[in-house]
Design an enzyme around this catalytic site. Structure first.
Site, PDB file in Angstrom:
ATOM      1  N   HIS A  67       0.830  -1.210   0.000  1.00  0.00           N
ATOM      2  CA  HIS A  67       0.000   0.000   0.000  1.00  0.00           C
ATOM      3  C   HIS A  67       0.866   1.262   0.000  1.00  0.00           C
ATOM      4  O   HIS A  67       1.813   1.345   0.780  1.00  0.00           O
ATOM      5  CB  HIS A  67      -0.912   0.004   1.231  1.00  0.00           C
ATOM      6  CG  HIS A  67      -2.088  -0.904   1.083  1.00  0.00           C
ATOM      7  ND1 HIS A  67      -1.950  -2.282   1.053  1.00  0.00           N
ATOM      8  CD2 HIS A  67      -3.397  -0.652   0.884  1.00  0.00           C
ATOM      9  CE1 HIS A  67      -3.132  -2.831   0.869  1.00  0.00           C
ATOM     10  NE2 HIS A  67      -4.032  -1.875   0.765  1.00  0.00           N
ATOM     11  N   SER A  84      -6.323   4.438  -5.654  1.00  0.00           N
ATOM     12  CA  SER A  84      -5.721   5.110  -4.491  1.00  0.00           C
ATOM     13  C   SER A  84      -5.829   6.614  -4.617  1.00  0.00           C
ATOM     14  O   SER A  84      -6.126   7.317  -3.657  1.00  0.00           O
ATOM     15  CB  SER A  84      -4.248   4.717  -4.346  1.00  0.00           C
ATOM     16  OG  SER A  84      -4.128   3.437  -3.814  1.00  0.00           O
ATOM     17  N   ARG A  86      -8.082   8.367  -6.185  1.00  0.00           N
ATOM     18  CA  ARG A  86      -9.468   8.790  -5.910  1.00  0.00           C
ATOM     19  C   ARG A  86      -9.729   8.772  -4.407  1.00  0.00           C
ATOM     20  O   ARG A  86     -10.298   9.693  -3.841  1.00  0.00           O
ATOM     21  CB  ARG A  86     -10.451   7.838  -6.609  1.00  0.00           C
ATOM     22  CG  ARG A  86     -10.906   8.284  -7.994  1.00  0.00           C
ATOM     23  CD  ARG A  86     -12.182   7.570  -8.443  1.00  0.00           C
ATOM     24  NE  ARG A  86     -12.077   6.109  -8.371  1.00  0.00           N
ATOM     25  CZ  ARG A  86     -11.534   5.362  -9.347  1.00  0.00           C
ATOM     26  NH1 ARG A  86     -11.029   5.951 -10.415  1.00  0.00           N
ATOM     27  NH2 ARG A  86     -11.463   4.048  -9.239  1.00  0.00           N
ATOM     28  N   GLU A  87      -9.300   7.694  -3.759  1.00  0.00           N
ATOM     29  CA  GLU A  87      -9.557   7.546  -2.326  1.00  0.00           C
ATOM     30  C   GLU A  87      -8.852   8.628  -1.517  1.00  0.00           C
ATOM     31  O   GLU A  87      -9.414   9.237  -0.617  1.00  0.00           O
ATOM     32  CB  GLU A  87      -9.125   6.148  -1.860  1.00  0.00           C
ATOM     33  CG  GLU A  87     -10.040   5.061  -2.362  1.00  0.00           C
ATOM     34  CD  GLU A  87      -9.344   3.724  -2.577  1.00  0.00           C
ATOM     35  OE1 GLU A  87     -10.027   2.739  -2.930  1.00  0.00           O
ATOM     36  OE2 GLU A  87      -8.100   3.646  -2.385  1.00  0.00           O
ATOM     37  N   GLN A  88      -7.579   8.860  -1.875  1.00  0.00           N
ATOM     38  CA  GLN A  88      -6.799   9.823  -1.090  1.00  0.00           C
ATOM     39  C   GLN A  88      -7.283  11.252  -1.336  1.00  0.00           C
ATOM     40  O   GLN A  88      -7.402  12.047  -0.407  1.00  0.00           O
ATOM     41  CB  GLN A  88      -5.301   9.682  -1.398  1.00  0.00           C
ATOM     42  CG  GLN A  88      -4.751   8.322  -0.980  1.00  0.00           C
ATOM     43  CD  GLN A  88      -3.261   8.361  -0.663  1.00  0.00           C
ATOM     44  OE1 GLN A  88      -2.721   9.368  -0.207  1.00  0.00           O
ATOM     45  NE2 GLN A  88      -2.593   7.229  -0.877  1.00  0.00           N
ATOM     46  N   VAL A 120      -2.196   1.749   7.185  1.00  0.00           N
ATOM     47  CA  VAL A 120      -3.252   1.586   6.174  1.00  0.00           C
ATOM     48  C   VAL A 120      -4.597   1.869   6.811  1.00  0.00           C
ATOM     49  O   VAL A 120      -4.912   1.376   7.892  1.00  0.00           O
ATOM     50  CB  VAL A 120      -3.249   0.162   5.571  1.00  0.00           C
ATOM     51  CG1 VAL A 120      -4.410  -0.023   4.595  1.00  0.00           C
ATOM     52  CG2 VAL A 120      -1.923  -0.100   4.856  1.00  0.00           C
ATOM     53  N   LEU A 121      -5.363   2.692   6.111  1.00  0.00           N
ATOM     54  CA  LEU A 121      -6.697   3.068   6.594  1.00  0.00           C
ATOM     55  C   LEU A 121      -7.568   3.321   5.382  1.00  0.00           C
ATOM     56  O   LEU A 121      -7.080   3.809   4.354  1.00  0.00           O
ATOM     57  CB  LEU A 121      -6.545   4.339   7.443  1.00  0.00           C
ATOM     58  CG  LEU A 121      -7.758   5.176   7.772  1.00  0.00           C
ATOM     59  CD1 LEU A 121      -7.639   5.713   9.193  1.00  0.00           C
ATOM     60  CD2 LEU A 121      -7.844   6.327   6.818  1.00  0.00           C
ATOM     61  N   ALA A 122      -8.829   2.964   5.455  1.00  0.00           N
ATOM     62  CA  ALA A 122      -9.742   3.183   4.325  1.00  0.00           C
ATOM     63  C   ALA A 122     -10.027   4.679   4.240  1.00  0.00           C
ATOM     64  O   ALA A 122     -10.854   5.206   4.992  1.00  0.00           O
ATOM     65  CB  ALA A 122     -11.027   2.389   4.526  1.00  0.00           C
TER      66      ALA A 122
HETATM   67  N1  LIG Z   1      -1.817   3.574   3.260  1.00  0.00           N
HETATM   68  C1  LIG Z   1      -3.125   3.632   2.911  1.00  0.00           C
HETATM   69  O1  LIG Z   1      -4.022   3.521   3.746  1.00  0.00           O
HETATM   70  N2  LIG Z   1      -3.402   3.813   1.581  1.00  0.00           N
HETATM   71  C2  LIG Z   1      -4.689   3.914   1.128  1.00  0.00           C
HETATM   72  N3  LIG Z   1      -5.846   3.873   1.794  1.00  0.00           N
HETATM   73  C3  LIG Z   1      -6.880   4.026   0.883  1.00  0.00           C
HETATM   74  O2  LIG Z   1      -8.064   4.064   1.124  1.00  0.00           O
HETATM   75  N4  LIG Z   1      -6.349   4.161  -0.374  1.00  0.00           N
HETATM   76  C4  LIG Z   1      -4.994   4.115  -0.261  1.00  0.00           C
HETATM   77  O3  LIG Z   1      -4.141   4.237  -1.155  1.00  0.00           O
END
Ligand SMILES: NC(=O)NC1=NC(=O)NC1=O
Length: 173
Positions: A67, A84, A86-88, A120-122
């Site tokens: 990730h 990623s 879009r999410e970030q 890592v986190l959503a």
């Molecule tokens: N280190 C992360 O948590 N990366 C991410 N979380 C997401 O929701 N998208 C990512 O790229």
């Protein structure tokens, strides 16, 4: 896309579509393809998650290491996967000021030094204020617990990506 369409996909198409459900781990989609036919989205998702859960600790940590950091170098360099990015950006991480970016970089470095994998986190379930707060909180967790927490976030990200691909409405996870 409905589940009949998914079940009709050959290997290449399936991995093209689902290869990044778990960030940069197309192997998981390649393995899950063998489990078709799937009865529905939940069944498809269950196979993705079962693969992860069956991995040895080194494999589960490896998934985390695939990730990209939140608001890290890849975001700055524009090398994130489309999902990623879009999410970030959805979590406001593309519009941090210099201080916010520095603080996240420092926390990410401390976290990685302590656990040996990235935080890592959503991101779609979070925002620019919550990310550093969650990072600082989880930094203090015992390693075994933090590994479980981080993988649960990988599954939340996977759930949201699958829901997008199948045009379903993500359940609260
Ligand atoms: N280190 C992360 O948590 N990366 C991410 N979380 C997401 O929701 N998208 C990512 O790229």
């Amino acid at each position: 896309m409905d589940i009949e369409k998914v079940n009709s996909m050959d290997f290449g198409e399936f991995v093209d579509v689902f290869g990044n459900v778990i960030e940069r781990c197309p192997l998981i989609a390649a393995a899950v393809w063998s489990q078709r036919p799937f009865s529905n989205l939940e069944d498809l998702e269950k196979h993705f998650f079962a693969f992860i859960d069956a991995l040895p600790q080194s494999g589960r940590e490896g998934i985390l290491r695939c990730h990209p950091d939140l608001a890290g170098r890849e975001l700055q360099q524009g090398t994130l996967s489309a999902e990623s990015r879009r999410e970030q950006s959805g979590a406001g991480l593309t519009s941090l000021d210099a201080d916010e970016r520095l603080r996240l970089a420092e926390l990410n470095a401390q976290y990685r030094a302590r656990f040996g994998f990235p935080f890592v986190l959503a991101a779609r379930r979070s925002d620019r204020a919550a990310v550093p707060r969650e990072l600082a909180r989880r930094l203090r967790c015992p390693p075994a617990q933090e590994l479980r927490t981080a993988l649960a976030e990988v599954k939340k990200i996977g759930h949201l990506r699958l829901a997008d691909l199948l045009g379903a409405h993500p359940a609260g996870l």
